[in-house]
Write a protein that holds these residues in place. Structure first.
Motif, PDB file in Angstrom:
ATOM      1  N   ASP A 438      41.826  46.664  31.066  1.00 32.91           N
ATOM      2  CA  ASP A 438      42.857  47.588  31.546  1.00 32.91           C
ATOM      3  C   ASP A 438      43.770  46.929  32.573  1.00 32.91           C
ATOM      4  O   ASP A 438      44.556  47.617  33.240  1.00 32.91           O
ATOM      5  CB  ASP A 438      42.195  48.837  32.175  1.00 32.91           C
ATOM      6  CG  ASP A 438      41.578  49.722  31.114  1.00 32.91           C
ATOM      7  OD1 ASP A 438      41.952  49.550  29.933  1.00 32.91           O
ATOM      8  OD2 ASP A 438      40.718  50.559  31.456  1.00 32.91           O
ATOM      9  N   GLY A 439      43.596  45.637  32.771  1.00 38.22           N
ATOM     10  CA  GLY A 439      44.560  44.943  33.615  1.00 38.22           C
ATOM     11  C   GLY A 439      44.058  44.411  34.937  1.00 38.22           C
ATOM     12  O   GLY A 439      44.791  43.756  35.668  1.00 38.22           O
ATOM     13  N   ALA A 440      42.810  44.680  35.288  1.00 41.24           N
ATOM     14  CA  ALA A 440      42.300  44.137  36.546  1.00 41.24           C
ATOM     15  C   ALA A 440      41.959  42.671  36.321  1.00 41.24           C
ATOM     16  O   ALA A 440      40.995  42.367  35.635  1.00 41.24           O
ATOM     17  CB  ALA A 440      41.058  44.914  36.982  1.00 41.24           C
ATOM     18  N   ASN A 441      42.751  41.757  36.862  1.00 37.77           N
ATOM     19  CA  ASN A 441      42.517  40.360  36.501  1.00 37.77           C
ATOM     20  C   ASN A 441      42.142  39.461  37.674  1.00 37.77           C
ATOM     21  O   ASN A 441      42.229  38.251  37.574  1.00 37.77           O
ATOM     22  CB  ASN A 441      43.714  39.787  35.722  1.00 37.77           C
ATOM     23  CG  ASN A 441      44.988  39.956  36.527  1.00 37.77           C
ATOM     24  OD1 ASN A 441      44.934  40.290  37.722  1.00 37.77           O
ATOM     25  ND2 ASN A 441      46.129  39.728  35.895  1.00 37.77           N
ATOM     26  N   ASP A 442      41.759  40.051  38.807  1.00 32.25           N
ATOM     27  CA  ASP A 442      41.156  39.221  39.836  1.00 32.25           C
ATOM     28  C   ASP A 442      40.078  40.023  40.569  1.00 32.25           C
ATOM     29  O   ASP A 442      39.900  41.220  40.315  1.00 32.25           O
ATOM     30  CB  ASP A 442      42.193  38.654  40.805  1.00 32.25           C
ATOM     31  CG  ASP A 442      42.921  39.758  41.561  1.00 32.25           C
ATOM     32  OD1 ASP A 442      42.349  40.849  41.724  1.00 32.25           O
ATOM     33  OD2 ASP A 442      44.068  39.513  41.986  1.00 32.25           O
ATOM     34  N   LEU A 443      39.388  39.343  41.463  1.00 31.60           N
ATOM     35  CA  LEU A 443      38.237  39.945  42.125  1.00 31.60           C
ATOM     36  C   LEU A 443      38.632  41.216  42.893  1.00 31.60           C
ATOM     37  O   LEU A 443      37.952  42.244  42.818  1.00 31.60           O
ATOM     38  CB  LEU A 443      37.625  38.911  43.082  1.00 31.60           C
ATOM     39  CG  LEU A 443      36.250  39.247  43.634  1.00 31.60           C
ATOM     40  CD1 LEU A 443      35.231  39.375  42.516  1.00 31.60           C
ATOM     41  CD2 LEU A 443      35.822  38.155  44.620  1.00 31.60           C
ATOM     42  N   GLY A 444      39.766  41.141  43.587  1.00 27.83           N
ATOM     43  CA  GLY A 444      40.228  42.285  44.375  1.00 27.83           C
ATOM     44  C   GLY A 444      40.455  43.501  43.493  1.00 27.83           C
ATOM     45  O   GLY A 444      40.068  44.627  43.821  1.00 27.83           O
ATOM     46  N   ALA A 445      41.073  43.276  42.346  1.00 22.88           N
ATOM     47  CA  ALA A 445      41.376  44.377  41.434  1.00 22.88           C
ATOM     48  C   ALA A 445      40.089  44.969  40.859  1.00 22.88           C
ATOM     49  O   ALA A 445      39.962  46.187  40.709  1.00 22.88           O
ATOM     50  CB  ALA A 445      42.281  43.895  40.304  1.00 22.88           C
ATOM     51  N   ALA A 452      32.557  47.021  41.818  1.00 22.76           N
ATOM     52  CA  ALA A 452      31.597  45.935  41.636  1.00 22.76           C
ATOM     53  C   ALA A 452      31.838  44.866  42.689  1.00 22.76           C
ATOM     54  O   ALA A 452      32.963  44.439  42.897  1.00 22.76           O
ATOM     55  CB  ALA A 452      31.731  45.338  40.240  1.00 22.76           C
ATOM     56  N   SER A 453      30.793  44.439  43.374  1.00 23.73           N
ATOM     57  CA  SER A 453      30.798  43.427  44.440  1.00 23.73           C
ATOM     58  C   SER A 453      31.548  43.899  45.693  1.00 23.73           C
ATOM     59  O   SER A 453      31.825  43.117  46.579  1.00 23.73           O
ATOM     60  CB  SER A 453      31.335  42.066  43.964  1.00 23.73           C
ATOM     61  OG  SER A 453      32.744  42.062  43.924  1.00 23.73           O
ATOM     62  N   ALA A 454      31.859  45.195  45.766  1.00 20.62           N
ATOM     63  CA  ALA A 454      32.610  45.690  46.926  1.00 20.62           C
ATOM     64  C   ALA A 454      31.710  46.113  48.074  1.00 20.62           C
ATOM     65  O   ALA A 454      32.194  46.484  49.128  1.00 20.62           O
ATOM     66  CB  ALA A 454      33.502  46.864  46.508  1.00 20.62           C
ATOM     67  N   VAL A 463      30.449  38.584  39.079  1.00 19.23           N
ATOM     68  CA  VAL A 463      31.684  39.278  38.696  1.00 19.23           C
ATOM     69  C   VAL A 463      32.738  38.247  38.310  1.00 19.23           C
ATOM     70  O   VAL A 463      33.442  38.389  37.313  1.00 19.23           O
ATOM     71  CB  VAL A 463      32.183  40.181  39.847  1.00 19.23           C
ATOM     72  CG1 VAL A 463      33.548  40.772  39.509  1.00 19.23           C
ATOM     73  CG2 VAL A 463      31.173  41.278  40.124  1.00 19.23           C
ATOM     74  N   GLU A 464      32.802  37.174  39.088  1.00 16.94           N
ATOM     75  CA  GLU A 464      33.780  36.123  38.775  1.00 16.94           C
ATOM     76  C   GLU A 464      33.492  35.488  37.420  1.00 16.94           C
ATOM     77  O   GLU A 464      34.405  35.165  36.664  1.00 16.94           O
ATOM     78  CB  GLU A 464      33.768  35.062  39.879  1.00 16.94           C
ATOM     79  CG  GLU A 464      34.467  35.552  41.138  1.00 16.94           C
ATOM     80  CD  GLU A 464      34.252  34.650  42.343  1.00 16.94           C
ATOM     81  OE1 GLU A 464      34.986  34.801  43.322  1.00 16.94           O
ATOM     82  OE2 GLU A 464      33.339  33.796  42.303  1.00 16.94           O
ATOM     83  N   GLN A 465      32.213  35.336  37.127  1.00 15.07           N
ATOM     84  CA  GLN A 465      31.886  34.747  35.825  1.00 15.07           C
ATOM     85  C   GLN A 465      32.229  35.698  34.685  1.00 15.07           C
ATOM     86  O   GLN A 465      32.645  35.255  33.617  1.00 15.07           O
ATOM     87  CB  GLN A 465      30.407  34.373  35.772  1.00 15.07           C
ATOM     88  CG  GLN A 465      30.095  33.244  36.746  1.00 15.07           C
ATOM     89  CD  GLN A 465      28.830  32.500  36.380  1.00 15.07           C
ATOM     90  OE1 GLN A 465      28.511  32.322  35.219  1.00 15.07           O
ATOM     91  NE2 GLN A 465      28.102  32.072  37.378  1.00 15.07           N
TER      92      GLN A 465
END
Lengths: 813, 111
Positions: A438-445, A452-454, A463-465
């Protein structure tokens, strides 16, 4: 002239020998065939498909009544031979008939080995050897809610268990070794096999020692293990190995070792007597697999026909005949300096392959899950093919040359969508992948959309993997330090996956997370041992061999190889009697140095390793237990004397310290944990630089955490202000468990809190339900670990502290 | 022909573990790997004489408990960046018993 051949035993080897003989010399022999079983030759190794219902007995008969008749074989089935007279060249049958022979062929096979456990002669205790045994197991399947126990996790035992399970029987396999089929498989393949069998509903217990078979009215009722576990059963199958059947050979005074000894021509120590199959010993070896038996049969036929032939032992391979468990093992797969492993694991498909290479040749292979290329590898082992040109791609098999390098993200890519990535917020891999799409393409998003990971952030690497695996080249993963050379995953990744994938053993972690080595290294093994015992206290058994020496021997090793001994003094309190016992021990064991530690304990330094169990036993007698001064666990609770004596004391600081220590002692943690309780803000116990520190005030207790006074010096941060001792115990325990469940191995609490943030820690501990659940999980773990290791070692392991042998005397002689 | 001495049963040594044999010329560490192979080495790391028998065994290697030097059990060579070698002695398992070559004692005297 037609010669007389008497054959004893109608098994697979003798049957094949007769076939070969009739092909060479159809008219030359008058054959009499004795068989103790009331039937002719059948394919014994196919009894397992008969048991499972995949074949009928008729389908596995190799020689029919017609075949015997056509070849003029006189069949004496159901009859034993009771004696052989070598001089007269005759055999005596059970009914007294005496038959003359020109040549005698012995093929009595082997007897199943029955462990002489109490109760082994009860009705319902069987081996797995012949059609009668098979029929007994098939009959059990007709009984509703039938239970069976199979002793032996080797080839035969597992085939019996799988067959019984297919017949609807509730089966438990009891295996004495640490993993299944240990003679053919390494730990990793044994783990996958166990998992597959468990999925089929078979219970598997490894490292389990049988003690006694319990019966009722002469019939088997249960198997009792030495740890007291009782496994109820209607049938008990012992499949623990075979012994060559040598009784007749011994009685006839033939040369007999483990089996009846034969030369390369399959002739025994008597020139007119040959032997074949599982009853023989050739060059010190005995045989249980079918391939060499067929080779022997050929040689027997040639020798009888007067042709030159010699039996040569070849490499053998093993396959298990259990549908859905594809495994293969051949050659030699032990470790060694001149040997090199090529390991391939595909966690998604449950595939494990290992090749052992020596001098550019494949000398051993173990495969599980995908055995399609096994014959290709087996051929290389037998032929000694030079593999130097194809080394890089060898493991991918004959069809795959020039393959791409292995993907370090394979383990994460292989996770199913419902694998939980973020434990704090319950976010699964599928949720993250959906957010990415849906468009979340980095860790912050990802954090913003899924959380997740927040929270504690320890799953950030995972999450990065997932981002990397989903977005491909569009996402560059920040490089985190992997745990060690055995894996590309970080500590945090591994911890998270042990929980979410329910990995409960070392081989499970190595396989499912794609470990690059066969059994880890000194860096990852102690960490994995801690993670597993912290997350699965009841299921996982602590592995002393994966612990650093101090924790294995419950004492601190010193630079000269001696040890230090520190008895526990609860809350820093002691008595004249304890001090006398310590002084006596110091004298008795010639302790060179006695030191008072910073944690209010007495340290006896310079104790010899072999004296440890004895000094512990002496201290135990005076009521003292291990002080765990060596542990990544609770060390000491330091206190001041508090309001009992001090004119400034506000609360009972020593009493609270003792309570805390009694609750927390024995627990293992990611790194050492030191506590203190001070009776007033003057803080004589220095509680504000401890991992957990309590400062008593008039209104109650200030609970601080994450202090440090080592390489870093740091004041504690306030976790809570509390009013009762019970609250302090509950909050401190909850913090301890949170640390145990989440921190990276070798991170002290202050380092871990810095990573996850004190706010997150507070949130967990302040929420009543979460706090109580943490305390409850801590208590479950303590039901295993809150005990004195000194007493246990002094009683049960003392001999392991002494040299295994002392050769000083012999050298002097 | 070598002369083998029986030092004890294999099960007296934990898999991935070791026990010590005392000799007149110092201790020998006898290791057992996960695959039940046995190896005998001097029980002293060339770095600071750490007792190798107390190290963590992984594959056919051991890590010294004092400063994490890693040695190959077969050759006694230090692995990685460290340089050094520990003496090794013939050892084998026969019928569940651990055997050491008696010659090794004599070699130790000579060394």
């Amino acid at each position: 002239m037609v010669k007389k051949l008497v054959v004893i035993g109608a098994g697979m080897a003798s049957g094949r020998a007769l076939e070969e003989l009739f092909a060479k010399d159809p008219e030359g022999w008058d054959v009499t065939l004795f068989n103790a079983e009331p039937r002719g030759n059948y394919n014994r190794i196919m009894l397992s498909p008969v048991l499972s219902g995949e074949k009928t007995f008729d389908e596995i008969v190799t020689h029919t009544a017609e075949w015997y008749e056509e070849n003029g074989v006189t069949c004496r089935f159901g009859e034993k031979v009771v004696a052989i007279d070598k001089e007269a060249k005759t055999v005596t049958a059970e009914n007294g008939d005496v038959l003359a022979y020109d040549k005698l062929l012995m093929g009595m096979g082997s007897n199943p080995f029955i462990i002489p456990l109490p109760g082994h002669d009860l009705d319902g205790v069987i081996a797995y050897r012949d059609l009668e045994d098979t029929n007994a197991m098939i009959a059990l399947g007709d009984k509703p809610e039938a239970k069976a126990v199979v002793i032996g996790g080797g080839l035969l035992g597992l085939e019996a268990a799988a067959g019984l399970a297919l017949r609807g029987v509730d089966v438990t396999v009891v295996h004495i070794m640490g993993h299944l089929m240990e003679r053919q498989l390494d730990e990793a393949a044994g783990y996958l096999l166990r998992k597959a069998l468990t999925d089929k509903g078979i219970k598997v217990m490894c490292s389990a020692n049988s003690k006694e078979i319990v019966g009722e009215d002469g019939k088997v009722k249960a198997l009792m293990l030495d740890d007291g576990t009782e496994l109820p059963c209607d049938l008990l199958v012992m499949a623990v190995g075979i012994r060559p059947n040598v009784a007749l050979g011994q009685a006839a005074e033939l040369a007999v070792g483990k089996g009846i000894r034969v030369d390369d021509q399959m002739v025994t120590s008597d020139e007119n007597i040959l032997a074949v199959g599982e009853c023989v010993e050739h060059n010190g070896a005995i045989f249980g697999l079918v391939a060499p038996l067929y080779d022997q049969a050929k040689v027997v036929a040639s020798t009888l026909a007067g042709e030159e032939a010699a039996f040569v032992q070849k490499e053998v391979s093993t396959k298990l005949k259990v549908t859905g468990c594809d495994l293969f093992s051949a050659g030699d797969f032990a470790d060694g300096e001149t040997r090199e492993d090529i390991v391939f694991r595909d966690p998604a498909r449950g595939v494990y392959k290992r090749l052992v290479i020596e001098e550019n040749k494949v000398i051993g292979a173990v495969m599980y899950g995908d055995t399609a290329d096994s014959n290709w590898f087996f051929g290389m082992i037998k032929d000694g093919t030079d593999i130097s040109d194809m080394r890089e791609t060898l493991i991918f098999g004959p069809a795959y040359q020039g393959g791409e390098p292995l993907d370090p993200m394979a383990a994460v890519a292989a996770l199913p969508d419902d694998a939980e990535i973020c434990g704090c917020n319950g976010v699964c891999k599928g949720d993250i992948v959906a957010a990415i799409k849906d468009g979340a393409n980095d860790l912050g998003a990802i954090r913003a959309t899924t959380k997740a990971s927040a929270s504690c952030g320890t799953c950030t690497g995972l999450v990065e993997q997932v981002l990397g695996a989903t977005l491909g080249d569009d996402f560059v993963i920040p490089t985190e330090q992997p745990m060690c050379g055995c894996t590309d995953l970080t500590h945090e990744d591994v911890r998270r996956l042990i929980k979410s994938q329910e990995l409960k053993s070392m081989p499970a972690v190595w396989q499912e997370l794609g470990w690059k080595t066969t059994c880890g290294c000194h860096v990852c093994r102690p960490a994995l041992n801690f993670y597993l015992l912290a997350d699965w206290p009841l299921e996982y058994a602590d592995d002393p061999q994966s612990r650093f020496i101090n924790e294995r021997k419950h004492a601190n090793i010193q630079k000269d190889g001696t040890y230090s001994v520190v008895p526990r003094m609860w809350g820093g309190m002691t008595t004249p009697d304890e001090l006398r016992a310590i002084a006596d021990a110091a004298d008795k064991y010639n302790v060179p140095t006695v030191h008072v530690t910073g944690g209010q304990r007495i340290d006896l330094l310079g104790v010899k390793g072999e004296d440890l169990p004895a000094i512990w036993a002496d201290l135990n007698k005076a009521g003292m237990v291990s002080g765990h001064a060596y542990a990544k666990g609770l060390r000491t609770v330091k206190t001041c004397v508090g309001r009992d004596h001090c004119r400034f004391g506000t609360q009972d600081s020593t009493g609270l310290g003792i309570q805390l220590e009694k609750k927390l002692w024995g627990s293992w943690t990611p790194h050492k944990v030191k506590l203190a309780v001070s009776g007033c803000p003057r803080n004589c116990a220095e509680a504000t630089c401890k991992d957990i520190g309590v400062v008593c005030v008039d209104s109650g207790y200030q609970l601080g955490v994450a202090g440090a006074a080592g390489m870093d010096v740091k004041e504690t941060e306030r976790l809570a202000d509390l009013t009762t001792e019970d609250e302090v115990l509950e909050y401190a325990t909850a913090f301890m468990q949170l640390y145990r469940e989440n921190a990276k191995y070798l991170d002290r609490p202050y380092k871990w809190v810095a990573k996850v943030g004190l706010d997150w820690v507070k949130e967990q501990v302040e929420d009543e339900a979460t706090r109580k659940a943490l305390v409850e999980r801590f208590e479950i773990s303590q039901s295993v670990y809150r005990k004195d290791p000194w007493a246990e070692h002094a009683e049960t392991k003392a001999e392991t502290y002494a040299p295994i042998a002392n050769l000083v005397q012999e050298a002097a002689e | 022909m070598s002369d083998w001495i029986d030092i004890g049963p294999l099960e007296a040594i934990a898999p991935r573990g070791a026990r010590v044999v005392k000799t007149a010329f110092g201790c020998v560490a006898v290791f057992r790997t996960a695959k039940d192979e046995v190896y005998a080495l001097d029980n002293a790391c060339p770095h600071k004489q750490g007792p190798l028998a107390e190290g963590i065994v992984h594959g056919a290697k051991v890590t010294c408990p004092l400063h994490n030097w890693v040695f190959d059990l077969e050759t006694g060579h230090a692995q990685g960046a460290d340089e050094g070698q520990v003496a090794t002695y013939p050892a084998r398992v026969e019928e569940g018993r651990v055997l050491l070559d008696v010659e090794f004692l004599n070699n130790r005297t000579a060394a």
